[in-house]
Write a protein that holds these residues in place. Sequence first.
Motif: not given
Length: 550
Positions: A499-519
Amino acid sequence: MCITSLFLIGMWISCGQNQEEPAQKQVFRMNLAEGLSTLDPAFARSKAPIWMTAQLFNGLIRLDSDLHIQPSLAKMWEISEDGRLYTFHLRTDVPFHKHPAFGPNLTRNVVAEDVVYSYHRICNPAIASTGKWIFSGKIDGLEAYENREVDHIRGFRVVNDSTFQLRLTTSFPPLLGLLAMPYGYIVPKEVVEEYGDDFRAHPVGTGPFQFYRWEEGNHLILHRHPDYFEQENGQSLPYLDAVSVRFSPSRLSAFIEFVQGNLDFIGDLDPSYKDEILSRDGQIKDAYVDRFQFVLAPQLNTEYLGFQTDTSLELVNKHPLADVRIRKAINYAIDRPKLVRYLLNGMGYPAESGFVPNGMPGFDESAVPGFTYDPVKSAALLAEAGFPQGDNLPELVLNSTQKYAAISEFIQKSLENVGIKIQIQNLQGGALRKEIYGVRVNFWRASWIADYPDSENYLSLFYSGNHAPGGPNTTHFSSPAFDSLYTRALSLTDDQLRQNLYHQMDRLMLEEAPIVPLYYDRSIRILQKGISGLGSNPMNHLFLARVQKQ
């Protein structure tokens, strides 16, 4: 429309009791507006067959309401230290539903050979199961079987009648969640081979209910399995005597039937009556709050906008969306809480964290802070990218479907407020998916519903080895650091470390913003008073074995 008018409208559509429902028995009555295509778990890919096969079959394991793995046909199991070998110890007291194909005794108990047969069937190209993907690339010897070099899969092994082993090519910690899907349900060879393709309409399993009759497009009836193996507080399950399912395509008509008391359960909230039940802020209106039961829960679905980020493609190269500052400006321009409140009546959670949704085991918005509404920051990013107040920024095209027109228009207005102009292009759902997976659009609306309860199911959309069209990475996001974390996570059997690695991956992805999470989605179930034992879960699965009617 008020509650009185619902009663008046419903007077002429009531169908009454079906004559084949057991008299004076506990019969659970429901409607599936989308219809039912199959009762064969090998093809259970949409809600109706997933819900119905769950009443007829069991897998080695199951998920509880919190998505924790629990025993079912397997009473226990061991996983090797390297995470590749799973040894399942089966119950020896589980009978199949009675059927003449079993011979004079009409039934027999489940053995390990049934597990091998069922899993082989999923992998058999001749069957063309929609669930083959759960094993593809994971099971030892599957590739040789697919290439017809051998006639069996060595990764599926019978040790003895009550012991089954599954061997992976490499560690894959989410495996147990995959085996809890309908594709992992166990079927009897004798009955499957008697019916062939028609097993879809003559299902025989081990579940709490057994097949009685299916008039396609009209009515399905399941009866209690009298020899079901599970008990609760010393009493054999299920409590219900029968399940009666209608297939009226009108969700409003079904809701009126429910209000009249002719149905026991409504499994979703359709726009045709959403505003009748819910206030703007998601509260149950007074006319209904005391009359029915309402069960609300997170549902593992993320609604989002996607960007194509592959700058080697002509449609991306030199396009404004290739600039991460523009993608972040779009993220900051959208007021997600307002979207959820006014367009969804509160039936969702603003996606102010990452791509992994609320309700997923390990979800932690404090560990993955996402984008919040900040038009000032959005405007600053636009100016930094060379488009102050949107000046000289070309009009963007958002590809969506008519079903989501209101959300698209909300996004359009939100972006206009910071100077970003977009045109909405609505396509049919299938056509939109072809454009996205064919890498022919660079801005689109999409959703991702969990297949199994592990964050890997979401984060795999950003692994570079999964680029579309061959995989689910439609944004073509590519990051060596992300890939390294992803590969490492799959080697860990410790859930917290993973889970710790999953959180890192999610944060790293957001830094490049390939998506816009809506809801993130939210489910609602509406029950008649007197119904107990039917909760909800983030996978939106339906289990009726413990349901009772008073």
